[in-house]
Design a protein around this motif. Structure first.
Motif, mmCIF file in Angstrom:
data_model
loop_
_atom_site.group_PDB
_atom_site.id
_atom_site.type_symbol
_atom_site.label_atom_id
_atom_site.label_comp_id
_atom_site.label_asym_id
_atom_site.label_seq_id
_atom_site.Cartn_x
_atom_site.Cartn_y
_atom_site.Cartn_z
ATOM 1 N N ASP A 119 30.944 50.185 43.152
ATOM 2 C CA ASP A 119 30.682 48.482 43.140
ATOM 3 C C ASP A 119 29.564 47.708 43.800
ATOM 4 O OD1 ASP A 119 33.795 49.671 43.890
ATOM 5 O OD2 ASP A 119 33.066 49.935 45.353
ATOM 6 N N THR A 129 32.846 40.387 42.968
ATOM 7 C CA THR A 129 32.196 41.179 42.957
ATOM 8 C C THR A 129 32.782 42.452 41.759
ATOM 9 O OG1 THR A 129 34.683 41.669 44.341
ATOM 10 C CG2 THR A 129 32.636 41.680 45.106
ATOM 11 N N THR A 144 33.760 45.984 40.993
ATOM 12 C CA THR A 144 34.541 47.838 40.675
ATOM 13 C C THR A 144 33.972 48.763 39.862
ATOM 14 O OG1 THR A 144 37.215 47.777 40.688
ATOM 15 C CG2 THR A 144 36.278 46.780 42.675
#
Length: 358
Positions: free
Chosen positions: A267, A279, A281
């Protein structure tokens, strides 16, 4: 909890019923049919089970609303065949507060039993065994009174995660501290759980299920409290990772996949000159790859709904938040700029080191 149906909300608390609850209702209906009961009797038996679990919901709301007074939120109340579970975000470390929260649930059952006792006409004689063998219109509310008394007595057993275990822990914590009190209460709970399992083989298989629930509940409670104690007095800066790989919003999915293969990161933080933007993943990357979006910029597929920590935040609070959200990692900021990242694995390693040093 997975495979649960939302029944509604009370005071902002989501009420869920797990799919296995249907098995309980089916077992009740099947048992009554095997005894030759007619449809009305079967429906009455199912209605009684629903009434009991309505009392269970009120019991759990007693815990939840008392916790709310101390600023502790309850994410949900889940109904299972073996009872209800109120998912409080945390238990207070103040033993007085924990004592009141633990007592609030059984207190609700005491009130229900008292109200039923005051409203129902007195029985002319002591009930015999047949009185308790089948639910009828005549004994429905008397049985409900009896069940609420049993719930109070059962929850008084000093075994985690039942109320009696929390009451015992709270009382011991006044003198021994939370960690030692938890160890004693958890060990006692596990001993009782072993007895439930052993006795269940000869008496009632349902006790085996309760015993396993109590055993692992006590074990988990003990482990969590010890872990939080290792983190006490430490800040996020001490447990964060400073050696990590980041992406910029203009990097493509292909670039991100290359970094995924080159290192151990699953990640990534997406940032621009120290400012955290989102973010990304591994799951999002795989979905983008399946959608033939290898040339798409990661800024188009990243998650922008992020929570950050400051380097001066308490490490124990960060650990609790990570356990609740199950997020793969969190950015850590210093003066508003990216300074590191933190995840559950890294905090567990921090705990392991502190444990070894002791």
């Amino acid at each position: 909890m997975k495979w649960s149906l939302t029944l509604g909300r009370v005071a902002g608390i989501k009420i869920l019923v797990h799919w296995t609850f249907v098995l309980l209702l089916g077992w009740v209906a099947f048992s009554e049919a095997q005894r030759g009961s007619d449809l009305n009797t079967i429906l009455l038996a199912i209605g009684f089970v629903l009434a009991v679990f309505f009392c269970v919901v009120l019991h759990e709301l007693g815990h939840s609303l008392t916790a709310k007074r101390y600023g502790i939120k309850t994410r949900m109340i889940t109904l299972l065949p073996i009872g209800g579970v109120a998912s409080l975000e945390q238990m207070p470390e103040n033993p007085k507060q924990e004592l009141l929260i633990a007592l609030a649930g059984p207190a609700v059952n005491v009130v229900i039993a008292l109200l039923l006792w005051l409203v129902l006409p007195g029985l002319s004689s002591v009930p015999n065994e047949d009185f308790f063998m089948r639910i009828t219109a005549a004994n429905f509310f008397y049985m409900l009174l009896f069940v609420n008394i049993v719930l109070v007595l059962f929850n008084a057993i000093p075994a985690f995660p039942m109320d009696g275990g929390r009451v015992l822990r709270a009382l011991l914590a006044f003198k021994l501290g939370r960690v030692r009190a938890t160890q004693i209460a958890a060990n006692l709970g596990q001993l009782l759980a072993i007895f439930f399992v052993f006795y269940g083989f000869f008496a009632n298989p349902f006790l085996i299920l309760i015993g396993l629930f109590v055993f692992f509940g006590a074990y988990t409670e003990n482990v969590v409290v010890q872990q939080l104690d290792f983190l006490r007095g430490h800040v996020v800066r001490e447990g964060m990772m400073t050696n990590y790989v980041t992406l910029t919003p203009t990097d493509t999915v292909k670039d991100a996949l290359e970094k995924l293969l080159m290192g151990s990161e699953h990640d990534f933080i997406v940032e621009q000159e120290g400012t955290v933007l989102g973010t990304l993943t591994r799951g999002q990357l795989i979905q983008a790859l399946k959608g033939n979006k290898t040339e798409a910029p990661v800024g188009e597929i990243m998650s922008t709904d992020i929570v950050t920590f400051d380097v001066r935040d308490k490490l124990a609070n960060a650990y609790t938040e990570l356990q609740k959200s199950k997020a793969p990692l969190y950015p850590v900021l210093e003066n508003g700029r990216l300074a590191g990242v933190i995840n559950t694995d890294n905090i567990n390693e921090f705990i392991m080191i502190k444990s070894a040093l002791q």
